[in-house]
Design a protein around this motif. Structure first.
Motif, PDB file in Angstrom:
ATOM      1  N   TYR A 171      54.699  -2.212  26.884  1.00 31.17           N
ATOM      2  CA  TYR A 171      56.297  -2.077  27.093  1.00 31.17           C
ATOM      3  C   TYR A 171      56.511  -0.870  28.159  1.00 31.17           C
ATOM      4  O   TYR A 171      57.087  -0.907  28.889  1.00 31.17           O
ATOM      5  CB  TYR A 171      57.019  -1.705  25.742  1.00 31.17           C
ATOM      6  N   LEU A 172      55.431   0.134  27.783  1.00 28.17           N
ATOM      7  CA  LEU A 172      55.792   1.179  28.737  1.00 28.17           C
ATOM      8  C   LEU A 172      55.068   0.943  30.195  1.00 28.17           C
ATOM      9  O   LEU A 172      55.012   1.825  30.944  1.00 28.17           O
ATOM     10  CB  LEU A 172      55.246   2.676  28.192  1.00 28.17           C
TER      11      LEU A 172
ATOM     12  N   LEU B 229      52.466  -0.085  24.317  1.00 28.65           N
ATOM     13  CA  LEU B 229      51.791   0.457  25.766  1.00 28.65           C
ATOM     14  C   LEU B 229      52.380  -0.407  26.636  1.00 28.65           C
ATOM     15  O   LEU B 229      52.695  -0.072  27.813  1.00 28.65           O
ATOM     16  CB  LEU B 229      50.185   0.223  25.553  1.00 28.65           C
TER      17      LEU B 229
ATOM     18  N   TYR C  28      52.029   0.162  30.763  1.00 34.15           N
ATOM     19  CA  TYR C  28      50.506   0.618  30.997  1.00 34.15           C
ATOM     20  C   TYR C  28      49.485  -0.265  30.099  1.00 34.15           C
ATOM     21  O   TYR C  28      48.635   0.219  29.966  1.00 34.15           O
ATOM     22  CB  TYR C  28      50.328   2.089  30.818  1.00 34.15           C
TER      23      TYR C  28
END
Lengths: 375, 327, 363, 278
Positions: free
Chosen positions: C304-305, C302, C307
């Motif tokens: 990493y993306l 998460l 968010y």
């Protein structure tokens, strides 16, 4: 059906078909050996029915599995001879396995891979061809994903290479008919889980007999079945035996059943053979059990009151005691009622080394030191 | 105090998927069975596996609602009892279960297995419970070292004994033993029989003993009923078992597993084909009377009813009395 | 090569297979790493207070690690995850003890630098070690809370769907002759209470987890710990509930449940004591470990993306995204967080594996 | 009842249940989307029924949609094949030869390495690629060399614990099956047991594969991000953040449909192999 006299004076030629000598099959669990079979010695002649009797954990099933090389948990067979038609199935395998005795402790060095490779190669011509087996739970020893007919014809194909599939199917149908599974076309396409236990056991018998073996090992073939089906199955076995001149090694824990139809009886206890009887003379009372365990086992039905120490027969409760006894001692030492009245050297012998098999009369052998002295 | 089973019928509907309506005929496990057990009487129920004896045991111990029929305890239906009465019933009628590997919770020590009985039915304190457990084990001849063990550390025979102990912890007035000897060696079976005899003579509880072979109940029970495919075929006193006056061919087969009997049975007579379903007598396919009386039609047409042959000896067979005359 | 079976005492080395078989090795490794994470989490706050975490020191951009062996390690060009993981675990011991000895005097420049950047600095000149410690704290918080939530929901649904089983919900309609024949059969046999209770796990289970997480996360305006905990907690529910359901359905064939009923034990007590306490304890423990690994995985993915929660290992990697494509010999900014994630996940998996073996050997 | 009848019943049952599940799933997502905190852009306020109408009218499925779905499916299946190729032999062989040290070490290593998260694996590959082949795979755009595709498959296949999961199951099932009575019986008959073994191993393997499908899809989201590979995974993420209702709904629909289809195929094969399952 089998005419009566065929059982009474046995028409067996005295040529040992199978003889197991000093077989030892061990398992290794939690830093200790489980001596499932520990120097069992038994032999049977061409065309006779040998009953191998013993209670649970006496190693009778493991003996059968060792004969066919089905033991696949380490270390497995570590020592012994299995002579079938005079040929040793364990020929030259002892170079893969060494047993070292340092006093009480025992070390087994076994090259599992080498042993396995050679053992399988020796078995190939025998297993499923000359020796076949019938198992205890018929339903679970049939593959649920293939129909009964497929498995039967597969067996036939594997024993007769170069046979066409259609021929195999036909002979499969014949075998089903032979075992009163009528109509064969109906049973051919059934799965094991669609049939009753008795029907499955008949299919197993068909598979065992289809290769025209010399010897059939029946490992408690009727234990999982109902009372009424049991007699049917045994009837079938005897009928087919008479027809195909089979020899049967019949493993069971039910003496009453076995006394009915076998020629010789061998009593096992804790992986060793205790006594060997000619069943006929045992039935008509002309010979009686000499080994205390055999006597207890056979006479157990007449007694209404328990002998002392009857509850000790299952060893699970007394593991700690059995560990105090040497692995070479007589297996029955802990329960033997004669321990008290033994002389000094005799009891020493009982403790130190396994008792030899002594012949009392024809086909009546006891392995107990008390008789060894007499003989 | 008696238990009475009245016209018990139990159907097991076939496993129904969505969209598959119940047009598949339901399996008749028990088909119109009725018997009654007096106080302090040991009643044996013999039959092959799948003949519905376990179903009867489970309905008598109120674990299973029968499709029809009823089970009366002291003349009161056990399925319409009020809560208090039912709790008393639970305490007075105890059962031993069939499978020793699964009737003991593998994660519970034996001590707690027995302790649970006292916890449920008495208001004893921890110490008293332990005391009572120890007394019980002494009585059953079980070593106290078992108390600390888990079920997987016991042999089958020992598990059986624990099951018996669990049932007799608070002495019941009625015991339901479902295959108490199955899977045991002869010696262990004997021993368990002796224990049960001794305790029965001590406490005088009635019992329903279910088994698949006649021998194991021979010197335990007073009366025996033989079941086949959900029906009672023969019902007789143990005396007629001892002097071999049983008439139904099926009972004779069961009895035949005694030595010489087995011999004659195995050697004489032909292997019979596997049994198919019939509208007539359910035992038709493997009946030797049917053979010897060259196939009388009533056997095929009608299911025989249970009727009295001699005093307290009932048989459900068309041919047994004829066979009796011929003797 | 003969295999030796020997009675009695054995050497320590030859015991290792037995230890792995019993799962003791896995358990000890897992617990060790868990302890490390806990220590790091606890130490993160005081460490941050001492040396600062948030504010930038741009003059320290890509400061080299100040522990000798890492400088040596990063002279070599390529690195595999496993040897960097060794260096990470080695690094932990380094951190702890040199932190404790340095505690008193952070005044001299080099010392404070070597205290701030024992594992080097990232693009914004923040200490990697500080980030790792903060990540420990996040993982621990997130993990404990969401595992708790998962166990709660999962156990409830599992017990419901397993214990109610195929009790038909519409059977009474059939009995009341309201629905005859096929329709009645359909209704009564299809919709059973158990399947109804099993509905939510099924629904959650057919979704790609990250998609479901992001959809759930959009419910909140900004990311805080609770939203992440709830989202991750929900997507892990099926694992637990299925495990418990299977166990109970296996138990139903066992006679001891029936024996308890025969004894007169009430249903509530059977469920709580016999099923949950005695029989499902092992499963729940094992699943806890596995789910913890899942939490670390999802949480780091998460962040990493972009968010996820602020201080997280995944975020530290994400920060260096463009650096990774063309690293000029600068590896530490993403090697250490990556190693941290990998080690954490492996440890929790090993823990679960070891626990299950341990329980297997015990019965 | 006859086999054919039971088969049709079986199919019908599966289809009905699948439809119900799809309905509930999309409904759940739509409620979530509606109660989301984003303010949807003008004119994109859409109710569930409008969406269903659009779905039935196939409004949302334009070329771009299909291309993206196709890419994601390629990615998923490719990586599934990769992980199967690695996991199956390891699992089965390690179960057959339990006491061989190198095998144990190998399986242990695979177990460890393959539970790393996707993006870590991805970066390892990128680094290796940069070091060894002087090229980075993260080219922006949709066209890829087959080598780059392979790297993506490897990335997704070797991470998120798919390999270790399949391997564990293969091992356990192999052990379980080889302890079955009928295998012993087959060996005792001197017949080659491999046929029987393979057929018994098939069903559990299908089960685990079909249950891993979801994880692969969710891993695809990250992989597509790392390699900027325009599939529905990345798309769903972005549009969920943007609160783009119709796109999220239709992507959800497609994904759920895909997962359900895989399971349906699994149960179909299983029921064909093992008639008891009908």
């Amino acid at each position: 059906m089998v005419p009566d006299q065929k059982l009474n004076h046995n028409t067996t030629i005295d040529r040992p078909l199978l003889s197991v000598e000093g077989l030892k099959t061990y398992f290794f669990l939690q830093n200790d050996f489980i001596r499932a079979v520990d120097g069992a010695t038994l032999w049977m002649n061409q065309g006779e029915i040998l009953a191998l009797v013993g209670e649970t954990g006496s190693g009778k099933t493991i003996t059968a599995h060792s004969i066919l090389g089905l033991v696949n948990s380490a270390p497995g067979i570590v020592h012994g001879k299995i002579l079938f038609e005079g040929r040793n199935l364990l020929e030259g395998l002892d170079r893969f396995c060494r047993i070292e005795n340092h006093g009480e402790t025992e070390i087994v060095r076994k090259d599992l891979k080498g042993w396995d490779k050679n053992h399988q190669r020796r078995l190939d011509s025998v297993r499923g061809r000359k020796i076949t087996m019938i198992f205890q739970e018929p339903v679970s020893s049939l593959d649920p994903y293939y129909t009964v007919g497929e498995q039967l014809s597969e067996t036939i194909l594997s024993t007769r290479p170069g046979e066409s599939r259609s021929n195999a199917r036909d002979s499969a149908h014949e075998w089903l008919k032979e075992l009163y599974l009528e109509p064969p076309t109906y049973y051919f396409d059934k799965y094991a889980w669609q049939l009753s236990g008795g029907e499955c056991q008949r299919v197993m018998i068909a598979m065992a007999l289809a290769p025209r073996p010399e010897l059939v090992i029946a490992d408690e073939p009727t234990t999982a079945l109902d009372a009424s089906t049991q007699t049917e199955i045994i009837r079938l076995l005897l009928e087919l035996r008479a027809k195909y001149k089979l020899s049967i090694l019949f493993i069971s824990h039910d003496i009453n059943l076995v006394l009915g139809f076998t020629h010789k009886m061998v009593v096992m206890f804790n992986g060793r053979v205790m006594e060997r009887f000619p069943v006929e003379s045992l039935r008509n009372g002309s010979c009686e059990a000499l080994h205390p365990y055999a006597r207890k086992l056979i006479s157990i039905d007449e007694r209404e009151k328990p002998l002392e120490g009857d509850d000790d027969l299952n060893l699970a409760g007394r593991k700690e005691e059995t560990q105090t006894v040497s692995s070479r001692a007589c297996k029955y030492l802990l329960f033997c009622p004669y321990v008290s009245e033994l002389t000094e050297d005799l009891s020493n012998r009982c403790k130190s080394s396994p008792p030899p098999q002594v012949q009392i009369e024809k086909d009546h052998w006891v392995s107990c030191w008390r008789f060894a002295r007499k003989a | 105090m008696r238990i009475e089973v009245k016209n018990l019928v139990k159907h097991f509907p076939n496993k129904s998927w969505i969209l598959s309506s119940d047009d598949v005929p339901a399996k008749k496990a028990v088909d119109d069975v009725s018997f009654s057990i007096q106080e302090k009487e040991m009643f044996g129920l013999i039959g092959d596996s799948g003949c519905g004896k376990t179903t009867i045991a489970r309905s008598v111990s109120a674990l299973l609602r029968p499709t029809a029929g009823d089970v009366l305890y002291d003349g009161e239906s056990i399925f319409e009892m009020n809560k208090r009465r039912f709790k008393k019933f639970r305490q007075e009628v105890r059962a031993i279960f069939q499978n020793p590997d699964s009737y003991l919770n593998p994660h519970v020590r034996i001590r707690d297995v027995i302790g649970e009985v006292f916890k449920t039915h008495t208001s004893l304190r921890r110490r008293d419970i332990d005391e009572a457990t120890r007394d019980l084990f002494g009585l059953m001849g079980l070593s106290l070292s078992f108390l600390r063990r888990y079920p997987y550390q016991l042999s089958i025979g020992q598990k059986r004994k624990i099951g018996l102990a669990r049932a007799l912890a608070i002495v019941p007035r009625f015991l339901i033993a479902d295959e108490p000897f199955a899977g045991l060696d002869i010696s262990t079976k004997r021993e368990l029989t002796w224990i049960m005899q001794r305790l029965q003579q001590k406490y005088k509880f009635g019992a329903l003993v279910i088994s698949h072979d006649l021998e194991s109940v021979r010197n335990l029970c007073h009366r025996v009923a033989v079941m086949y495919k959900g029906r009672i075929l023969e019902l007789f006193d143990i005396s007629s078992l001892v002097n071999k006056t049983v008439y139904h061919p099926y009972t004779q087969i069961l009895l035949g597993r005694k030595r010489e009997g087995a011999r004659t049975l195995i050697l004489k007579g032909k292997p019979c084909p596997s049994s198919q379903e019939t509208i007539g007598c359910s035992f038709l396919s493997s009946c030797n009377l049917y053979e010897s009386f060259n196939h009388p039609h009533e056997c095929i047409e009608s299911q025989p009813k249970l009727r009295t042959l001699q005093d307290n000896h009932q048989v459900a067979c068309h041919l047994c009395d004829r066979a009796l005359k011929d003797r | 090569m003969p295999r030796v079976f020997r009675i009695g005492q054995k050497g320590l080395l030859s015991r290792i297979p037995a230890l792995t078989r019993k799962g003791i090795l896995g358990i000890s490794f897992g617990t060790l790493v868990v302890l490390l994470i806990v220590v790091g989490a606890l130490y993160s706050k005081p460490y941050a207070k001492k040396f600062g975490r948030g504010h930038l020191h741009l003059e320290h951009k890509y400061e080299r690690p100040h522990i000798g062996i890492f400088e040596k390690v990063f002279c070599h060009t390529n690195d595999q995850s496993d040897d960097s993981s060794e260096s990470r675990s080695a690094g932990d011991e380094y951190e702890e003890d040199d932190i404790y000895q340095e505690e008193g005097n952070p005044e001299s420049r080099e010392d404070s630098a070597s205290m701030l950047y024992p594992l080097g600095a990232d693009k914004n000149g923040r200490g990697i070690l500080a980030g790792l410690l903060a990540g420990c704290w996040t993982v621990l918080q997130c993990g404990v809370l969401s595992v708790g939530l998962t166990l709660l929901l999962g156990t409830t649904f599992g017990v419901l769907s397993g214990y109610l089983g195929r009790a038909p919900i519409l059977a009474f309609l059939k009995k009341g002759r309201l629905m005859e024949g096929k329709v009645g059969a359909i209704a009564s046999s299809s919709v059973s209470l158990g399947e109804l209770a099993n509905l939510l796990p099924t629904l959650v289970n057919i979704f790609p987890r990250l998609v479901l997480v992001i959809i759930i996360l959009t419910l909140w305006k900004e990311i805080e710990i609770w939203s992440v905990v709830i989202a991750i907690g929900i997507i892990n529910v099926p694992k637990v509930s299925y495990a418990i359901k299977d166990k109970i359905e296996h138990l139903k064939n066992q006679e001891f449940i029936e024996a308890a009923r025969e004894l007169g034990v009430p249903h509530r007590r059977i469920i709580l004591k016999h099923i949950l306490w005695y029989s499902c304890k092992p499963i729940i423990l094992v699943q806890m470990a596995y789910i913890f690994a899942e939490v670390v995985l999802v949480e780091s993915s998460l962040s990493y993306l972009g968010y996820g929660l602020p201080h997280s290992w995944g975020g530290m990697i994400a920060l260096e995204r463009d650096l990774i494509l063309h690293p000029g010999g600068v590896y530490w900014p993403f090697v250490f967080p990556a190693a941290a994630i990998v080690i954490a996940i492996i440890a929790f998996n090993a823990l679960g594996d070891g626990l299950s073996r341990w329980f297997q050997t015990r019965s | 009842m006859t086999v054919k009848n039971s088969l049709s019943v079986f199919l019908l049952r599966n289809i009905i249940i699948g439809l119900v599940i799809i309905f509930l799933a999309t409904l759940m997502v739509s409620t979530l989307m509606h109660s989301a905190s984003h303010q949807p852009r003008e004119g994109e306020q859409m109710s569930y029924f409008e969406w269903v109408q659009g779905l039935l009218a196939l409004d949302f499925f334009d070329g771009q949609f299909f291309v993206k779905t196709y890419r994601t499916l390629i990615l998923t299946f490719g990586s599934l094949i990769v992980s199967l190729l690695l996991a199956l032999p390891l699992g089965i062989v390690s179960a057959r030869k339990r006491d061989s040290k190198p095998l144990r070490f190998l399986t242990g290593l695979a177990d460890l390495v393959c539970s790393t998260p996707v993006f870590v694996t991805a970066y390892l590959f990128i680094l290796v690629g940069i070091k060894l082949f002087e090229q980075s795979f993260a080219v922006v755009g949709s066209e890829r060399s087959s080598f780059a595709l392979l790297v993506m498959f490897l990335t997704l296949g070797l991470s998120n614990g798919t390999v270790s999961e399949i391997m564990r199951h293969a091992r356990e099932e192999t052990v379980r099956i080889s302890e079955q009575g009928y295998i012993t019986a087959v060996v005792a008959r001197g017949v080659n047991y491999k046929r029987h073994f393979a057929k018994s191993l098939l069903i559990p393997l299908l089960n685990i594969v079909s249950s891993r499908m979801v994880y692969l899809l969710s891993g695809a989201v990250v992989v597509e991000h790392v390699f900027t590979w325009e599939g529905i995974g990345k798309w769903s993420w972005d549009s969920a953040l943007a609160g783009d209702y119709p796109v999220v709904m239709s992507i959800t629909f497609i994904m759920v449909l895909f997962v359900l289809l895989v399971r349906f195929g699994n149960s179909l094969v299983a029921s064909h192999v093992d008639l008891r399952r009908r």
